[in-house]
Design a protein around this motif. Structure first.
Motif, PDB file in Angstrom:
ATOM      1  N   SER A 302       0.745  -1.150  -0.123  1.00 31.06           N
ATOM      2  CA  SER A 302       0.107   0.056   0.027  1.00 31.06           C
ATOM      3  C   SER A 302       0.652   1.070   0.048  1.00 31.06           C
ATOM      4  N   PHE A 303       2.041   1.259   0.778  1.00 34.46           N
ATOM      5  CA  PHE A 303       2.972   2.382   0.744  1.00 34.46           C
ATOM      6  C   PHE A 303       3.584   2.606  -0.869  1.00 34.46           C
ATOM      7  N   HIS A 304       3.953   1.513  -1.440  1.00 35.48           N
ATOM      8  CA  HIS A 304       4.395   1.683  -2.749  1.00 35.48           C
ATOM      9  C   HIS A 304       3.322   2.305  -3.649  1.00 35.48           C
ATOM     10  N   ASP A 305       2.277   1.718  -3.677  1.00 28.76           N
ATOM     11  CA  ASP A 305       0.900   2.342  -4.350  1.00 28.76           C
ATOM     12  C   ASP A 305       0.831   3.627  -4.346  1.00 28.76           C
ATOM     13  N   ALA A 306       0.832   4.011  -2.829  1.00 30.98           N
ATOM     14  CA  ALA A 306       0.587   5.531  -2.486  1.00 30.98           C
ATOM     15  C   ALA A 306       1.323   6.516  -2.955  1.00 30.98           C
ATOM     16  N   VAL A 307       2.670   6.029  -2.829  1.00 29.35           N
ATOM     17  CA  VAL A 307       3.939   6.869  -3.271  1.00 29.35           C
ATOM     18  C   VAL A 307       3.795   6.906  -4.916  1.00 29.35           C
ATOM     19  N   MET A 308       3.626   6.026  -5.798  1.00 32.09           N
ATOM     20  CA  MET A 308       3.602   6.352  -7.108  1.00 32.09           C
ATOM     21  C   MET A 308       2.291   6.898  -7.632  1.00 32.09           C
ATOM     22  N   ASP A 309       1.183   6.888  -6.855  1.00 30.61           N
ATOM     23  CA  ASP A 309       0.079   7.468  -7.291  1.00 30.61           C
ATOM     24  C   ASP A 309       0.246   9.051  -6.857  1.00 30.61           C
ATOM     25  N   SER A 310       0.899   9.362  -5.636  1.00 29.97           N
ATOM     26  CA  SER A 310       1.201  10.750  -5.322  1.00 29.97           C
ATOM     27  C   SER A 310       2.326  11.403  -6.178  1.00 29.97           C
ATOM     28  N   LEU A 311       3.313  10.669  -6.632  1.00 35.32           N
ATOM     29  CA  LEU A 311       4.185  11.209  -7.767  1.00 35.32           C
ATOM     30  C   LEU A 311       3.265  11.714  -8.877  1.00 35.32           C
ATOM     31  N   ALA A 312       2.426  10.845  -9.418  1.00 35.16           N
ATOM     32  CA  ALA A 312       1.545  10.940 -10.724  1.00 35.16           C
ATOM     33  C   ALA A 312       0.653  12.212 -10.515  1.00 35.16           C
ATOM     34  N   ALA A 313       0.327  12.395  -9.263  1.00 33.37           N
ATOM     35  CA  ALA A 313      -0.610  13.583  -8.879  1.00 33.37           C
ATOM     36  C   ALA A 313       0.021  14.852  -9.011  1.00 33.37           C
ATOM     37  N   LEU A 314       1.373  14.686  -8.854  1.00 34.39           N
ATOM     38  CA  LEU A 314       2.351  15.955  -8.718  1.00 34.39           C
ATOM     39  C   LEU A 314       2.952  16.125 -10.057  1.00 34.39           C
ATOM     40  N   ASP A 315       2.316  15.272 -11.107  1.00 39.15           N
ATOM     41  CA  ASP A 315       3.033  15.375 -12.421  1.00 39.15           C
ATOM     42  C   ASP A 315       4.485  15.108 -12.676  1.00 39.15           C
ATOM     43  N   ILE A 316       4.855  13.722 -11.607  1.00 38.51           N
ATOM     44  CA  ILE A 316       6.207  13.539 -11.465  1.00 38.51           C
ATOM     45  C   ILE A 316       6.140  12.001 -12.234  1.00 38.51           C
ATOM     46  N   ARG A 317       6.898  12.021 -13.245  1.00 39.41           N
ATOM     47  CA  ARG A 317       6.998  10.720 -13.902  1.00 39.41           C
ATOM     48  C   ARG A 317       8.280   9.785 -13.723  1.00 39.41           C
ATOM     49  N   VAL A 318       8.343   8.841 -12.775  1.00 40.86           N
ATOM     50  CA  VAL A 318       9.357   7.980 -12.363  1.00 40.86           C
ATOM     51  C   VAL A 318       8.945   6.673 -12.720  1.00 40.86           C
ATOM     52  N   ARG A 319      10.102   5.987 -13.290  1.00 43.49           N
ATOM     53  CA  ARG A 319       9.850   4.589 -13.567  1.00 43.49           C
ATOM     54  C   ARG A 319      11.129   3.670 -12.625  1.00 43.49           C
ATOM     55  N   LEU A 320      10.685   2.895 -11.580  1.00 44.10           N
ATOM     56  CA  LEU A 320      11.587   1.948 -11.073  1.00 44.10           C
ATOM     57  C   LEU A 320      12.149   1.054 -11.817  1.00 44.10           C
ATOM     58  N   ASP A 321      13.387   0.760 -12.114  1.00 43.47           N
ATOM     59  CA  ASP A 321      14.065  -0.089 -12.895  1.00 43.47           C
ATOM     60  C   ASP A 321      13.741  -1.540 -12.439  1.00 43.47           C
ATOM     61  N   VAL A 322      14.166  -1.398 -10.979  1.00 38.55           N
ATOM     62  CA  VAL A 322      13.736  -2.833 -10.407  1.00 38.55           C
ATOM     63  C   VAL A 322      12.896  -2.440  -9.154  1.00 38.55           C
ATOM     64  N   PRO A 323      11.680  -2.548  -9.308  1.00 35.16           N
ATOM     65  CA  PRO A 323      10.528  -2.178  -8.003  1.00 35.16           C
ATOM     66  C   PRO A 323      10.535  -3.634  -7.102  1.00 35.16           C
ATOM     67  N   LYS A 324      11.838  -3.923  -6.734  1.00 40.11           N
ATOM     68  CA  LYS A 324      11.915  -5.037  -5.670  1.00 40.11           C
ATOM     69  C   LYS A 324      12.943  -4.591  -4.565  1.00 40.11           C
ATOM     70  N   PRO A 325      12.828  -5.467  -3.464  1.00 35.99           N
ATOM     71  CA  PRO A 325      13.808  -5.213  -2.658  1.00 35.99           C
ATOM     72  C   PRO A 325      15.254  -5.348  -2.927  1.00 35.99           C
ATOM     73  N   PHE A 326      16.204  -4.827  -2.522  1.00 36.42           N
ATOM     74  CA  PHE A 326      17.602  -5.098  -2.898  1.00 36.42           C
ATOM     75  C   PHE A 326      18.542  -5.942  -1.801  1.00 36.42           C
ATOM     76  N   ASP A 327      18.902  -6.971  -2.093  1.00 40.40           N
ATOM     77  CA  ASP A 327      19.872  -7.819  -1.063  1.00 40.40           C
ATOM     78  C   ASP A 327      18.943  -8.229   0.208  1.00 40.40           C
ATOM     79  N   LEU A 328      17.603  -8.472   0.191  1.00 33.29           N
ATOM     80  CA  LEU A 328      16.929  -8.851   1.196  1.00 33.29           C
ATOM     81  C   LEU A 328      16.195 -10.158   0.804  1.00 33.29           C
ATOM     82  N   PRO A 329      15.903 -11.009   1.830  1.00 34.20           N
ATOM     83  CA  PRO A 329      15.274 -12.269   1.758  1.00 34.20           C
ATOM     84  C   PRO A 329      14.070 -12.396   0.665  1.00 34.20           C
TER      85      PRO A 329
END
Length: 523
Positions: A302-329
């Motif tokens: 829910s945090f990830h979705d809210a962040v991406m929706d908020s960026l879109a609402a502010l006209d900020i276009r960002v694409r995460l190359d790897v939208p997954k955790p780094f070096d975690l289980p």
């Protein structure tokens, strides 16, 4: 309730306004209401208590249902392609209003839980709410629909949002807001500050408070993934710097920040700040727009979705190359699918930030002693530690098999110093240092204080000073500085660094100023 002398009679000339009496009313005798009987006063009070109890119960229900709907993404089975369409069709509110309602519902739900547990009063909770500042004014946009008698005005750059009563002038437009009356947050804080001054109280915050990993592991795991989500936005939207210095977070007076980013990628300039006092993520743009998201009650999804929706609402276009955790289980699971990690304890998150801030202060002091190339003191979101690094001029030849991230980070000989909160391989918070590449015989060098020691890790060694041992020292700050200095001396001696020419006692590089001793600041 306002004093009787401040209430005008409602009529055509006054339209129910509240303010000072007109001058031509001064000689008019105002009827004094008859005091209620004890029985009547008790009946009114009991009725008020009953309504308050109903409100508190409804707040808890609202918080739970809004949170459930948001976390379960109920809009999808109903055929809505966006939250905006869902909110508009089902409830007649905009997406922004829905997020504000979610923010308030969760905040009030947390307050209700705290009150029910007896750990805080409703009055104290309201004073601590992120919707009120100590100055007695609301500093966040109202969550309620526009039908309420308050108009949310878009703040100009450099000024906080204010709530302006309809029909009254906005101070930002040259008007003068009527003086506030009654018991505001400002009244409360003024009394408290004056009281503290008169009694000459001094608030002393504990240096290096206890933060055992076992007590906050669940919150840490959730917060680590929150940080990686925002860190990957920073990675995508910032200009690349040597050794990846553009990527880590920096500390602020309330949490951590990405620092301003954008422009270079065509986006508006924006900043993302974790606020561990109000427990929210604040996304703000240079033109004054701002969206805040609660940290309490969120899953990673829910945090990830809210962040991406908020960026879109502010006209900020960002694409995460790897939208997954780094070096975690769970590095194979996308952030958007992680409903497992959803624990956020505000007191533990606040302590995490306070420890980071205190360690950062010690690292800044230690950094002053070296005049060569150094990194900032920064918080790495991928490994969840805070560090400062010294560099020599020696470039390192690295194997072709080494990954690009590591190659850039260790393209020169380094001595690094930091602090981590612990993990599965080392389940305790500790201060650390290492030299890379590791010179021969490093682990044979002495360390200070006595609790410091070398730990074999992979094919190298870490200098480690357990956090809990530091807390028992007579002067914890001095103990950490001594540890960092002894680890630096060990690595620099073994690697053959020019120690004396690079020394910078007290942050002074000029030989004449150094010989003359301390100087007052130019200010």
């Amino acid at each position: 309730m306002l004093p009787r002398t401040l209430v005008r009679a409602a009529g055509p000339a006054h339209d129910g306004q509240v303010g000072e009496r007109d001058q031509d009313q001064d000689d008019v005798a105002e009827p004094v209401p008859r005091p209620p009987t004890t029985a009547h006063a008790r009946a009114v009070t009991d009725g008020l208590r009953e309504v308050m109890d109903d409100v508190r119960r409804m707040v808890a229900v609202l918080a739970a249902r809004v949170g459930d709907a948001h976390g379960a993404r109920v809009r999808l089975p109903l055929g809505y392609g966006s939250r905006e369409a869902y909110c508009d069709a089902e409830f007649g509110i905009s997406r922004a209003q829905a997020y504000r309602l979610l923010d308030v519902a969760r905040a009030l739900g947390a307050i209700h839980s705290a009150v029910a547990a007896g750990t805080v009063s409703w009055r104290a909770s309201c004073l601590r709410s992120p919707y009120c500042s100590p100055a007695g004014r609301t500093v966040r946009a109202s969550p309620w629909p526009r039908a309420m008698p308050w108009d949310v005005r878009t703040r100009p750059p450099g000024r906080r949002n204010g709530l302006v009563k309809l029909g009254q002038p906005d101070p930002g437009e040259g008007g003068k807001r009527p003086r506030q009356r009654g018991g505001t947050c400002r009244d409360y804080w003024t009394v408290r500050v004056r009281s503290a001054r008169s009694e000459k109280r001094v608030m002393i915050m504990e240096l290096f408070p206890p933060i055992p990993l076992a007590e906050w592991r669940d919150t840490k795991e959730t917060l680590h993934r929150f940080a990686q989500t925002i860190g990957k936005v920073r990675l995508a939207a910032s200009a690349r710097r040597n050794h990846w210095w553009n990527v880590p977070f920096h500390l602020t007076g309330r949490g951590t920040t990405t620092r301003p980013m954008g422009l270079v990628d065509g986006n508006p300039m924006f900043t993302m700040d974790f606020d561990f006092v109000a427990h929210q993520l604040v996304v703000s743009t240079l033109d004054g727009r701002e969206i805040s998201l609660p940290l309490i009650g969120q899953s990673v999804a829910s945090f990830h979705d809210a962040v991406m929706d908020s960026l879109a609402a502010l006209d900020i276009r960002v694409r995460l190359d790897v939208p997954k955790p780094f070096d975690l289980p769970d590095s194979a699971r996308p952030f958007a699918e992680d409903t497992e990690h959803a624990t956020y304890d505000p007191s533990q998150a606040n302590r995490y930030w306070r420890v980071l801030s205190q360690v950062a202060s010690v690292l800044e002091e230690f950094a002053a002693g070296y005049s060569g190339k150094v990194s900032p003191v920064h918080h790495f979101w991928h490994t969840f530690d805070i560090a400062h690094t010294r560099f020599s001029e020696r470039h390192i030849e690295q194997s072709q098999q080494i990954d690009p991230v590591t190659r850039e980070a260790y393209s020169r000989e380094v001595a690094s110093f930091g602090f981590w909160f612990g993990d599965d391989t080392f389940p305790a918070p500790a201060f650390y240092s290492y030299t890379a590449p590791e010179p021969a015989h490093l682990a044979e060098e002495p360390l200070r204080p006595a609790a410091a020691h070398w730990v074999a890790r992979n094919d190298s060694h870490l200098a480690v000073l357990p956090y809990d041992e530091v807390r028992t020292e007579p002067d914890p700050r001095a103990a950490v500085l001594a540890f960092y200095e002894s680890a630096y001396q060990a690595g620099a001696r073994c690697a053959g660094w020019p120690i004396d020419p690079l020394a910078c006692p007290g942050g002074v590089t000029d030989p004449q100023l150094r010989s003359e001793g301390p100087h007052p600041s130019s200010g």
